[in-house]
Design a protein around this motif. Sequence first.
Motif, PDB file in Angstrom:
ATOM      1  N   ARG A 187       9.912   9.209  -1.235  1.00  0.00           N
ATOM      2  CA  ARG A 187       8.994   8.140  -0.809  1.00  0.00           C
ATOM      3  C   ARG A 187       9.078   6.952  -1.756  1.00  0.00           C
ATOM      4  O   ARG A 187       9.015   5.798  -1.318  1.00  0.00           O
ATOM      5  CB  ARG A 187       7.557   8.666  -0.728  1.00  0.00           C
ATOM      6  CG  ARG A 187       7.348   9.587   0.474  1.00  0.00           C
ATOM      7  CD  ARG A 187       5.951  10.135   0.529  1.00  0.00           C
ATOM      8  NE  ARG A 187       4.996   9.061   0.779  1.00  0.00           N
ATOM      9  CZ  ARG A 187       3.685   9.202   0.657  1.00  0.00           C
ATOM     10  NH1 ARG A 187       3.168  10.350   0.309  1.00  0.00           N
ATOM     11  NH2 ARG A 187       2.889   8.186   0.899  1.00  0.00           N
ATOM     12  N   ARG A 188       9.203   7.214  -3.053  1.00  0.00           N
ATOM     13  CA  ARG A 188       9.337   6.117  -4.018  1.00  0.00           C
ATOM     14  C   ARG A 188      10.586   5.292  -3.704  1.00  0.00           C
ATOM     15  O   ARG A 188      10.541   4.066  -3.690  1.00  0.00           O
ATOM     16  CB  ARG A 188       9.417   6.668  -5.443  1.00  0.00           C
ATOM     17  CG  ARG A 188       8.104   7.170  -5.957  1.00  0.00           C
ATOM     18  CD  ARG A 188       8.225   7.608  -7.430  1.00  0.00           C
ATOM     19  NE  ARG A 188       7.116   8.464  -7.738  1.00  0.00           N
ATOM     20  CZ  ARG A 188       7.164   9.790  -7.777  1.00  0.00           C
ATOM     21  NH1 ARG A 188       8.283  10.427  -7.548  1.00  0.00           N
ATOM     22  NH2 ARG A 188       6.084  10.482  -8.059  1.00  0.00           N
TER      23      ARG A 188
ATOM     24  N   ASP B  48       0.829  -1.208   0.000  1.00  0.00           N
ATOM     25  CA  ASP B  48       0.000   0.000   0.000  1.00  0.00           C
ATOM     26  C   ASP B  48       0.867   1.264   0.000  1.00  0.00           C
ATOM     27  O   ASP B  48       0.595   2.218  -0.730  1.00  0.00           O
ATOM     28  CB  ASP B  48      -0.935  -0.016   1.212  1.00  0.00           C
ATOM     29  CG  ASP B  48      -1.968   1.092   1.161  1.00  0.00           C
ATOM     30  OD1 ASP B  48      -2.700   1.183   0.151  1.00  0.00           O
ATOM     31  OD2 ASP B  48      -2.039   1.871   2.128  1.00  0.00           O
ATOM     32  N   ALA B  49       1.923   1.281   0.801  1.00  0.00           N
ATOM     33  CA  ALA B  49       2.817   2.443   0.852  1.00  0.00           C
ATOM     34  C   ALA B  49       3.521   2.647  -0.489  1.00  0.00           C
ATOM     35  O   ALA B  49       3.666   3.792  -0.951  1.00  0.00           O
ATOM     36  CB  ALA B  49       3.846   2.266   1.971  1.00  0.00           C
ATOM     37  N   LEU B  50       3.920   1.567  -1.125  1.00  0.00           N
ATOM     38  CA  LEU B  50       4.567   1.665  -2.431  1.00  0.00           C
ATOM     39  C   LEU B  50       3.584   2.194  -3.474  1.00  0.00           C
ATOM     40  O   LEU B  50       3.929   3.063  -4.282  1.00  0.00           O
ATOM     41  CB  LEU B  50       5.118   0.305  -2.842  1.00  0.00           C
ATOM     42  CG  LEU B  50       5.943   0.267  -4.127  1.00  0.00           C
ATOM     43  CD1 LEU B  50       7.198   1.120  -3.984  1.00  0.00           C
ATOM     44  CD2 LEU B  50       6.323  -1.164  -4.459  1.00  0.00           C
TER      45      LEU B  50
ATOM     46  N   ALA C 140       3.247   5.846  -2.900  1.00  0.00           N
ATOM     47  CA  ALA C 140       4.477   6.566  -3.252  1.00  0.00           C
ATOM     48  C   ALA C 140       4.546   6.863  -4.744  1.00  0.00           C
ATOM     49  O   ALA C 140       5.093   7.879  -5.155  1.00  0.00           O
ATOM     50  CB  ALA C 140       5.701   5.765  -2.813  1.00  0.00           C
ATOM     51  N   TYR C 141       3.987   5.967  -5.548  1.00  0.00           N
ATOM     52  CA  TYR C 141       3.978   6.174  -6.995  1.00  0.00           C
ATOM     53  C   TYR C 141       2.699   6.848  -7.468  1.00  0.00           C
ATOM     54  O   TYR C 141       2.510   7.048  -8.661  1.00  0.00           O
ATOM     55  CB  TYR C 141       4.209   4.843  -7.723  1.00  0.00           C
ATOM     56  CG  TYR C 141       5.665   4.467  -7.740  1.00  0.00           C
ATOM     57  CD1 TYR C 141       6.503   4.921  -8.747  1.00  0.00           C
ATOM     58  CD2 TYR C 141       6.208   3.682  -6.722  1.00  0.00           C
ATOM     59  CE1 TYR C 141       7.847   4.602  -8.754  1.00  0.00           C
ATOM     60  CE2 TYR C 141       7.557   3.356  -6.726  1.00  0.00           C
ATOM     61  CZ  TYR C 141       8.360   3.814  -7.747  1.00  0.00           C
ATOM     62  OH  TYR C 141       9.700   3.497  -7.741  1.00  0.00           O
TER      63      TYR C 141
END
Length: 148
Positions: free
Chosen positions: A120-121, A106-108, A111-112
């Motif tokens: 963040r990416r 989810d964070a990835l 980030a994109y």
Amino acid sequence: MPFRRPVPDLQTLSAAAMSALLLTSAAKHFREPEFFHPVVPDFLCRDDSGGQPNGPLAVLSREEWVAVSGLLEATAAVGLLVPATRRAAAGCVTALFAAFLAGHVDALRKAYGPEGSPRRRRVHTLRLPLQAPLIAWAWTLTRRNRRP
């Protein structure tokens, strides 16, 4: 007769190293909780602003999830150090790391997304693949210790 100290076996050393990693991470949960905020999926977070609920699993706030996961990591770290509880604690750590995969994915994804940044990416692109060796490492500690 020289005093000979028993040499710890590889599994004991591995469990101690995993325990140290977990204790370090648990401490970071309380020193820098915002570091972990991006890896707590929105669907798990209670909306305290009075808006729409995020779902049936949204029982804790993001801050509470970070604190609970820190406590779980600290507890598991202690369990890994006790031979009688090592296998059970290792199984719990394996499940914990596997459950963290959802947050890292989810964070990835975020980030994109439109709100993502190059930093963040980079951070989340590196964090997600680290879960696989951590899961494998924890799983090896669930095996019975075989002494020669």
